[in-house]
Design an enzyme around this catalytic site. Structure first.
Site, PDB file in Angstrom:
ATOM      1  N   CYS A   7       0.864  -1.180   0.000  1.00  0.00           N
ATOM      2  CA  CYS A   7       0.000   0.000   0.000  1.00  0.00           C
ATOM      3  C   CYS A   7       0.902   1.232   0.000  1.00  0.00           C
ATOM      4  CB  CYS A   7      -0.984  -0.003   1.161  1.00  0.00           C
ATOM      5  SG  CYS A   7      -0.264   0.175   2.786  1.00  0.00           S
ATOM      6  N   CYS A  79      -4.773  -0.877  -1.048  1.00  0.00           N
ATOM      7  CA  CYS A  79      -5.251   0.502  -0.989  1.00  0.00           C
ATOM      8  C   CYS A  79      -6.745   0.545  -1.270  1.00  0.00           C
ATOM      9  CB  CYS A  79      -4.537   1.359  -2.029  1.00  0.00           C
ATOM     10  SG  CYS A  79      -2.754   1.358  -1.827  1.00  0.00           S
ATOM     11  N   CYS A  87      -3.046   3.472  -5.631  1.00  0.00           N
ATOM     12  CA  CYS A  87      -2.222   2.329  -5.244  1.00  0.00           C
ATOM     13  C   CYS A  87      -0.921   2.344  -6.013  1.00  0.00           C
ATOM     14  CB  CYS A  87      -2.947   1.026  -5.561  1.00  0.00           C
ATOM     15  SG  CYS A  87      -4.048   0.496  -4.275  1.00  0.00           S
TER      16      CYS A  87
END
Length: 159
Positions: A7, A79, A87
Site C-alpha cells: 500500500c 489501498c 495504489c
C-alpha cells in the site's frame, strides 16, 4: 511462496495483512509488507488490534518497497478508494491482485468509531486471507489463469 502486501504508507492495512497472513499461513507461505511512501511507523491501533487477536507484532515495521529482502511471487495491493488514494504499481514479473480496503488511519470521530474502522479493515483482510488459503493446493502452478482469477474474486469478499 512469498506474498507482498503493498500500500502507500505501510502503517495499517498492509501491516495487518502481513501479520495475519503469517499467523495463519501453512508451511512454505510467507508474507511481507511494504509501502511506496512508508509512514515510518506502524499505527498504534493496528498493533493493539493484532495483540487483541493474539497475533504477534514482533518485527513489524513500516518499510519501503525499495530494497525488499526477497522478490515476491505475488503482490497484493490493499489501498482503498477513499480520498482519491492511488495504489502503487509493482513493476516486477509477478502475479498481482487488488484487495482494496479503506484506510482506517483516515477514520475520524469517536474512539469507538475509529476502532470500528480498524476492526472492519482487519476482518475484511482476514476473510480474504482465509479464502486465499482455501484455494486448491498448487493452483498457482497447475492453472495460473485460474489462480489469478481466484485472487481477484477474493478481493471482493467483504467482512
Amino acid at each position: 511462496m512469498k506474498v507482498l502486501f503493498l500500500c502507500t504508507g505501510n502503517s495499517c492495512r498492509s501491516i495487518l495483512a502481513e501479520a495475519t497472513f503469517n499467523a495463519l499461513a501453512p508451511h512454505g507461505l510467507e508474507a511481507i509488507s511494504a509501502g511506496s511512501r512508508p509512514a515510518g511507523y506502524v499505527h498504534p491501533r493496528a498493533l493493539a488490534l493484532l495483540a487483541r487477536e493474539g497475533i504477534s507484532t514482533e518485527g513489524l515495521s513500516s518499510k519501503s518497497w525499495d530494497g525488499l529482502p526477497v522478490t515476491p511471487d505475488i503482490v497484493i495491493t490493499v489501498c482503498g478508494s477513499a480520498a482519491s488514494e492511488t495504489c502503487p504499481a509493482y513493476l516486477g514479473p509477478v502475479v498481482r491482485a487488488h484487495w482494496g480496503v479503506e484506510d482506517p488511519a483516515q477514520a475520524s470521530g469517536s474512539d469507538a468509531r475509529i476502532d470500528a474502522a480498524f476492526e472492519h479493515a482487519y476482518r475484511t483482510l482476514r476473510a480474504r486471507i482465509e479464502a486465499f488459503f482455501a484455494l486448491p493446493e498448487n493452483l498457482a502452478r497447475r492453472d495460473p489463469p485460474a489462480f489469478r482469477a481466484g485472487l481477484e474474486r477474493i478481493g471482493h469478499i467483504a467482512a
